[in-house]
Design an enzyme around this catalytic site. Structure first.
Site, PDB file in Angstrom:
ATOM      1  CB  CYS A 106      -0.940   0.072   1.193  1.00 13.12           C
ATOM      2  SG  CYS A 106      -1.940  -1.385   1.418  1.00 13.12           S
ATOM      3  NE  ARG A 148       4.485   2.225  -0.515  1.00 16.03           N
ATOM      4  CZ  ARG A 148       5.641   2.240   0.115  1.00 16.03           C
ATOM      5  NH1 ARG A 148       6.696   2.751  -0.479  1.00 16.03           N
ATOM      6  NH2 ARG A 148       5.762   1.769   1.318  1.00 16.03           N
ATOM      7  CD1 TRP A 166      -0.209  -6.109  -3.707  1.00 18.82           C
ATOM      8  CD2 TRP A 166       0.020  -6.766  -1.583  1.00 18.82           C
ATOM      9  NE1 TRP A 166       0.231  -7.409  -3.702  1.00 18.82           N
ATOM     10  CE2 TRP A 166       0.381  -7.848  -2.418  1.00 18.82           C
ATOM     11  CE3 TRP A 166       0.074  -6.944  -0.201  1.00 18.82           C
ATOM     12  CZ2 TRP A 166       0.798  -9.069  -1.915  1.00 18.82           C
ATOM     13  CZ3 TRP A 166       0.483  -8.172   0.296  1.00 18.82           C
ATOM     14  CH2 TRP A 166       0.847  -9.212  -0.563  1.00 18.82           C
ATOM     15  CG  ASN A 195       2.369   0.815   3.849  1.00 22.21           C
ATOM     16  OD1 ASN A 195       2.183  -0.354   3.529  1.00 22.21           O
ATOM     17  ND2 ASN A 195       3.564   1.368   3.845  1.00 22.21           N
ATOM     18  N   GLY A 196       0.647  -1.321   5.941  1.00 20.77           N
ATOM     19  CA  GLY A 196       1.226  -2.224   6.941  1.00 20.77           C
ATOM     20  C   GLY A 196       0.192  -3.235   7.405  1.00 20.77           C
ATOM     21  CD  GLU A 205      15.593 -12.733 -11.592  1.00 15.93           C
ATOM     22  OE1 GLU A 205      15.303 -13.145 -10.452  1.00 15.93           O
ATOM     23  OE2 GLU A 205      15.122 -11.694 -12.068  1.00 15.93           O
ATOM     24  CE  LYS A 208      11.841 -10.909 -13.131  1.00 19.39           C
ATOM     25  NZ  LYS A 208      12.867 -10.340 -12.304  1.00 19.39           N
ATOM     26  CD  GLU A 260       7.911 -10.517 -10.991  1.00 22.92           C
ATOM     27  OE1 GLU A 260       8.985 -10.885 -11.499  1.00 22.92           O
ATOM     28  OE2 GLU A 260       7.841  -9.626 -10.134  1.00 22.92           O
ATOM     29  CG  HIS A 320      18.936 -36.225  -6.544  1.00 25.50           C
ATOM     30  ND1 HIS A 320      19.423 -37.442  -6.129  1.00 25.50           N
ATOM     31  CD2 HIS A 320      19.982 -35.574  -7.106  1.00 25.50           C
ATOM     32  CE1 HIS A 320      20.722 -37.508  -6.411  1.00 25.50           C
ATOM     33  NE2 HIS A 320      21.079 -36.382  -7.018  1.00 25.50           N
ATOM     34  CE  LYS A 377      10.406  -2.110  -9.450  1.00 20.77           C
ATOM     35  NZ  LYS A 377      11.024  -3.303 -10.061  1.00 20.77           N
TER      36      LYS A 377
END
Ligand code: M6R
Length: 605
Positions: free
Chosen positions: A2, A27, A74, A98-99, A478, A482, A485, A501, A600
């Site tokens: 947020c 955010r 968010w 926010n939090g 990574e 990507k 996401e 394995h 972000k």
């Protein structure tokens, strides 16, 4: 996560609130809202979705008022709908938050027993109801302090009051909060970036601080209600553009900016005349370091993993890596001779900040590798090593990842040289090779068309795997991150040698498997692992730098990257993976810059 904003002014504030909220959308972007004091009443408007939608609502029905707060959400408690969107208002008070309030359930139960009715599923509404009750007996400042005493968790708050129309109150515990100063107008914001178009004079609240912000002054109080002064910082005049230019979206712009961002960063750290890497402000002499601990989240954590390979190769030090959200709760043995390095693009990631804070309390040496130099992590660490990538707007981190790796690689070389783990000839040769990186990345970007064809071939698949060994293993992680996401396609990153394995059972006819195989000491082993996948029907996309050599007839696609110093392959091999996830997401018509459910800057744990 947020983002919150508050403005006290001598003119209407809603347009400035909307503009600041657009900047804070990194955010969170699942709902938006604002509240102003209009004709003596709290006037709240909110909606699920983006700030653009809120702007349209305001266009049809403007919110007048010289005092207001705004929010982008968010979701943490309750689905993203209008009722759960912020602000949360009663007749007399309106709150943006926010939090996370960790004891909200407990407080809610008590309030419900005493007859209070909740409209939303959020933790924030508890604050609104508590404040409304306290304001029956107390002035706003004391009502806020008493309410804060009852809350557990981390938060930043912006609050306006129907009966006190001259000021906004801000409060910080755990989540970042900045204030900005201007003529006849003052601001509250989750970060300085949101305030930058309105002012360059900024102060930051510390944990426990409360501020009272009117149009012509800002008063600060610490957690003991004592009046305090705050240092005022002048923000740097960052001229780097935050527009998309001719690109379709920020992500592709940021991918193509990499040769320039890498060049800029190299210029900052390499002395042109002496061909020497400069790190002036390390909190510990490299000769005295006994251990390095690298900490981050998500992509930043992957850069730490790559650095572990470099540091182990180049130095005789003990190297540990940690995910910040794990580190912060483990019973870690701290080491005074260790350097704790925190990697974060935003510098606001809650878990990384908390891990840093733990280290600070233990009095160990800390250093942060960040992009946003005004961020909380930068301000809290003993030494800051910026990556100089310029603003990264796309939620998926691309140029910041390469920037993080670059500073980590430069640091690895410098530490190695200072400790005489490598000799001067090797050191200088590595610097010369490193300076070729921008043009090698430019060369690599030319593979885009081929990658587009591959994306077309795989975008309807059910899943995918990314394999690598050595420093190509974190690059596989990574690449998989990507792809998930951006395109919501399941992707697993795995060390190629681990396949037998367990994960080999996932391979079936046509499953796309990306094999990252530079011509390093692992090459033959990786290719053998690839053959095992081929034998089970996997569709191979091989990324290598074996200069045109056909590795296997059964490879569906092969991308050949330019040859380079082997230490540099993590940079080059990341680029086709960024482009692959981008093009798969385009084919799937996903929102490239704002993937679903993400933000972000991850300012909640
Ligand atoms: O701002 P930070 O670098 O601390 O962010 C850490 C992660 O949240 C971030 O890298 C995330 O994994 C990215 N969205 C991945 O592209």
């Amino acid at each position: 996560m947020c983002g919150i904003i508050g403005i006290a002014s001598n003119k209407s504030v809603s347009i400035n609130i909307i503009n600041a909220l657009k900047k804070l959308e990194y955010r969170g972007y699942d709902s938006a809202g604002l509240a102003t004091i209009t004709k003596g009443e709290i006037n709240e408007k909110k909606c699920p979705g983006r700030v653009e939608k809120l702007e349209k609502i305001l266009f049809q029905n403007p919110s007048e008022g010289k005092l207001g707060i705004g929010h982008v959400r968010w979701a943490t408690h309750g689905v993203p709908n209008k009722v759960n969107a912020h602000p949360h208002s009663s007749e007399i008070v309106s709150v943006v938050h926010n939090g996370i309030i960790e004891n909200s359930d407990e407080l809610k139960k008590k309030l419900e027993i005493s007859g209070q009715i909740f409209k939303s599923q959020t933790d924030t509404e508890v604050i609104t109801i508590l404040l409304t009750e306290k304001l029956k007996k107390l002035d706003p400042l004391n009502a806020v302090f008493e309410t804060l005493d009852m809350l557990k968790g981390s938060f930043a708050l912006g609050i306006i009051f129907k009966n006190f129309q001259d000021f906004v109150i801000g409060a910080r515990r755990g989540s970042p909060l900045a204030v900005g100063y201007s003529n006849n107008e003052n601001y509250l914001g989750s970060d300085s970036y949101a305030l930058k178009s309105m002012t360059n004079k900024i102060s930051y609240l510390d944990d426990g601080d409360v501020c009272l912000l009117s149009k012509d002054q800002i008063k600060f109080y610490n957690s003991k209600k004592e009046k305090i002064n705050k240092e005022i910082f002048t923000l740097s005049d960052d001229k780097s553009s935050v527009s998309k230019g001719n690109y379709k979206n920020f992500m592709i712009k940021e991918i193509f900016e990499q040769p320039i961002s890498i060049k800029t960063c190299l210029k900052e750290y390499i002395d042109k005349i002496r061909e020497e890497i400069n790190f002036y402000n390390l909190p510990i002499n490299p000769k005295d370091i006994e251990k390095i601990v690298l900490i981050g989240c998500g992509t930043a954590y992957h850069s730490c993993l790559v650095a572990k390979y470099w540091l182990e190769e180049l130095t005789s030090l003990t190297i540990e890596t940690d995910i910040a959200s794990e580190f912060r709760y483990r019973k870690v043995r701290f080491d005074k001779k260790a350097l704790y390095i925190f990697v974060s693009q935003s510098g606001e990631t809650a878990d990384t900040y908390a891990a840093l804070d733990i280290c600070k309390k233990q009095n160990v040496k800390t250093c942060s590798i960040i992009n946003v130099v005004e961020s909380s992590i930068a301000r809290h660490s003993d030494c800051v090593l910026p990556i100089h990538a310029g603003p990264e707007i796309g939620v998926a981190s691309t140029k910041a990842f390469l920037g993080q790796m670059l500073v980590l690689y430069l640091l690895s070389l410098k530490i190695s040289e200072s400790r005489k783990d490598i000799d001067q000839i090797q050191y200088k040769r590595k610097i010369i090779d490193l300076k070729k990186l921008p043009s090698l990345i430019t060369e690599t970007l030319k593979e885009e068309e081929k990658i587009q064809l591959i994306a077309k071939d795989i975008y309807t698949s059910k899943g995918s795997m990314f394999l690598g060994r050595g420093s190509s293993f974190p690059i596989a992680l990574e690449g998989a991150l990507k792809l998930k996401e951006l395109s919501y396609l399941h992707a697993e990153g795995y060390p190629a040698g681990e396949m037998k394995h367990g994960p080999l059972a996932l391979i079936e006819d046509g499953l796309p498997v990306v094999v990252i195989a530079p011509k390093d000491k692992y090459f033959e082993k990786t290719i053998s692992n690839m053959q095992e996948v081929i034998a089970r029907g996997g569709k191979i996309l091989l990324i290598t730098n074996s200069v045109g050599q056909v590795i296997s007839e059964n490879v569906r696609f092969q991308i050949d990257l330019p040859e380079s110093d082997l230490s540099l392959t993590p940079f080059l091999f990341s680029v086709p993976l960024q482009l692959l996830s981008y093009h798969v997401a385009l084919f799937k018509k996903c929102d490239i810059d704002k993937p679903r459910n993400l933000a972000k800057s991850v300012t909640v744990e």
